[in-house]
Design an enzyme around this catalytic site. Sequence first.
Site, mmCIF file in Angstrom:
data_model
loop_
_atom_site.group_PDB
_atom_site.id
_atom_site.type_symbol
_atom_site.label_atom_id
_atom_site.label_comp_id
_atom_site.label_asym_id
_atom_site.label_seq_id
_atom_site.Cartn_x
_atom_site.Cartn_y
_atom_site.Cartn_z
ATOM 1 N N ARG A 177 161.600 65.078 146.361
ATOM 2 C CA ARG A 177 160.314 65.524 145.822
ATOM 3 C C ARG A 177 160.002 66.966 146.216
ATOM 4 O O ARG A 177 159.416 67.708 145.430
ATOM 5 C CB ARG A 177 159.201 64.592 146.291
ATOM 6 C CG ARG A 177 159.185 63.297 145.502
ATOM 7 C CD ARG A 177 158.073 62.419 145.954
ATOM 8 N NE ARG A 177 157.820 61.371 144.973
ATOM 9 C CZ ARG A 177 156.829 60.496 145.071
ATOM 10 N NH1 ARG A 177 156.012 60.541 146.102
ATOM 11 N NH2 ARG A 177 156.657 59.592 144.142
ATOM 12 N N LYS A 220 159.567 41.515 139.436
ATOM 13 C CA LYS A 220 158.398 40.848 138.875
ATOM 14 C C LYS A 220 158.107 41.173 137.426
ATOM 15 O O LYS A 220 157.982 42.331 137.056
ATOM 16 C CB LYS A 220 157.170 41.242 139.703
ATOM 17 C CG LYS A 220 157.167 40.625 141.087
ATOM 18 C CD LYS A 220 155.866 40.956 141.739
ATOM 19 C CE LYS A 220 155.602 40.046 142.927
ATOM 20 N NZ LYS A 220 154.390 40.460 143.621
ATOM 21 N N GLY A 253 160.808 53.756 140.798
ATOM 22 C CA GLY A 253 161.349 53.847 142.145
ATOM 23 C C GLY A 253 162.712 53.227 142.384
ATOM 24 O O GLY A 253 163.633 53.907 142.842
HETATM 25 C C1 3PG Z 1 153.748 57.766 145.449
HETATM 26 O O1 3PG Z 1 154.594 57.941 146.304
HETATM 27 O O2 3PG Z 1 153.649 56.703 144.801
HETATM 28 C C2 3PG Z 1 152.815 58.908 145.133
HETATM 29 O O3 3PG Z 1 153.014 59.979 145.977
HETATM 30 C C3 3PG Z 1 151.393 58.442 145.154
HETATM 31 O O4 3PG Z 1 151.089 57.897 146.394
HETATM 32 P P1 3PG Z 1 150.115 56.666 146.478
HETATM 33 O O5 3PG Z 1 150.805 55.500 145.832
HETATM 34 O O6 3PG Z 1 149.840 56.468 147.948
HETATM 35 O O7 3PG Z 1 148.862 57.022 145.713
#
Ligand code: 3PG
Length: 396
Positions: free
Chosen positions: A35, A198, A354
């Site tokens: 990132r 899920k 993710g």
């Molecule tokens: C993440 O990693 O999902 C983003 O940086 C947002 O963070 P958060 O889910 O804590 O809002």
Amino acid sequence: MATIDTLDLKGKRVLVRVDFNVPLNEALEITDDSRMQAHLPTIEAVITAGGMPILMSHLGRPKNGAEDKFSLINLVSHLEKISGRQVEFVDNCIGEDAVKASKSIKEGSILLLENLRFYKQEAAGDRAFAEKLALNGDVYINDAFGTAHRAHASTAIIAEFFEGRKAFGKVLQSEIENVNKVLIDGKNPITAIVGGAKVSSKISILENLLKRVDNLIIGGGMAYTFIKANGGSIGNSLVEDDYLSMAIDVLAKAKELGVEVFLPADSIIADSFSNEANTKTVASHEIPDGWMGLDAGPQAVASVKEVLLASKTILWNGPMGVFEMEKFAQGTKAVAEFIAEATSGGAFSLIGGGDSVAAIKKFNLADQVSYVSTGGGAMLEFLEGKTLPGVKAITG
Ligand code: 3PG
Ligand code: MG
């Protein structure tokens, strides 16, 4: 689209919302700096255009104000290293010190402000707090795609203080453009691969994608809810019984729209959720009690190979199995390889969300696909067809 190139940045303090929410280990070392790397082109573009980059970000989810482990000071030396620039740090994101630092930043340097979430007002989207943040810049750039699904002070509310002086940074711009290459301008055949544990977290994505794709490959734990809905025996596999009828609806809708759906014909099953489990390969609708499906089987893998290689556009969100465990990584690995192969043959491929991003990196194929998203939750909401608050704040 208002982008960095559409603003005059010369001599300006350019307040850039980045997403430096990187994972840190116990020793507070960065374990994946993707990132941070992703924002370097935006930072360089600001400097090249004669602007002074003033970066603001959150890190983690601090609950009660400042906490050392969530301080952005932990990122300073790494940022210096990867940017090759001097990085100044100020231990506040608002107030006199921050504003003073923003006004005295040297040309060619970067200023990093302290964690925005040390103030509760950030996540609350507090207008007065956003106004204070705004004092740190003459123009505003939102480059934080990973946080664009949050209507926070620094990602959304702040934009109203920069009418005509706000734009997307290069990350946010390319995330939008790349998703549009699938959802709006995707060349057919378009194949979406949706996996993960899920169904409940993916149902809106499935509904949105059905309107756009030619093929839908469903895998991972969520596939067993579909297989059960179709009358299969799934043993102890993951299932969300509340979603059985929605699964039927998705399949019916797919049929109505002419979308071809691929569910795993066979599975690698295990007698416990462990890399040491006993395993065997069976038809996915004949999983015995006491056993659970943890990966796609060889037939399932073979059946998606051709469709992926024939696709012109591929979107991948969610793994095909428990790829974190060696014994159950084959399905996910094969899909990653097919996507890479299709890409080398000219397909456009986007990896979003993710776990599939983690998978493509694990198999060292991230540089063999067209685009790997930097956003987790933000990408999910984007694929659901939602307008992200961080995007709307710029486009109006
Ligand atoms: C993440 O990693 O999902 C983003 O940086 C947002 O963070 P958060 O889910 O804590 O809002
Ligand atoms: Mg998140």
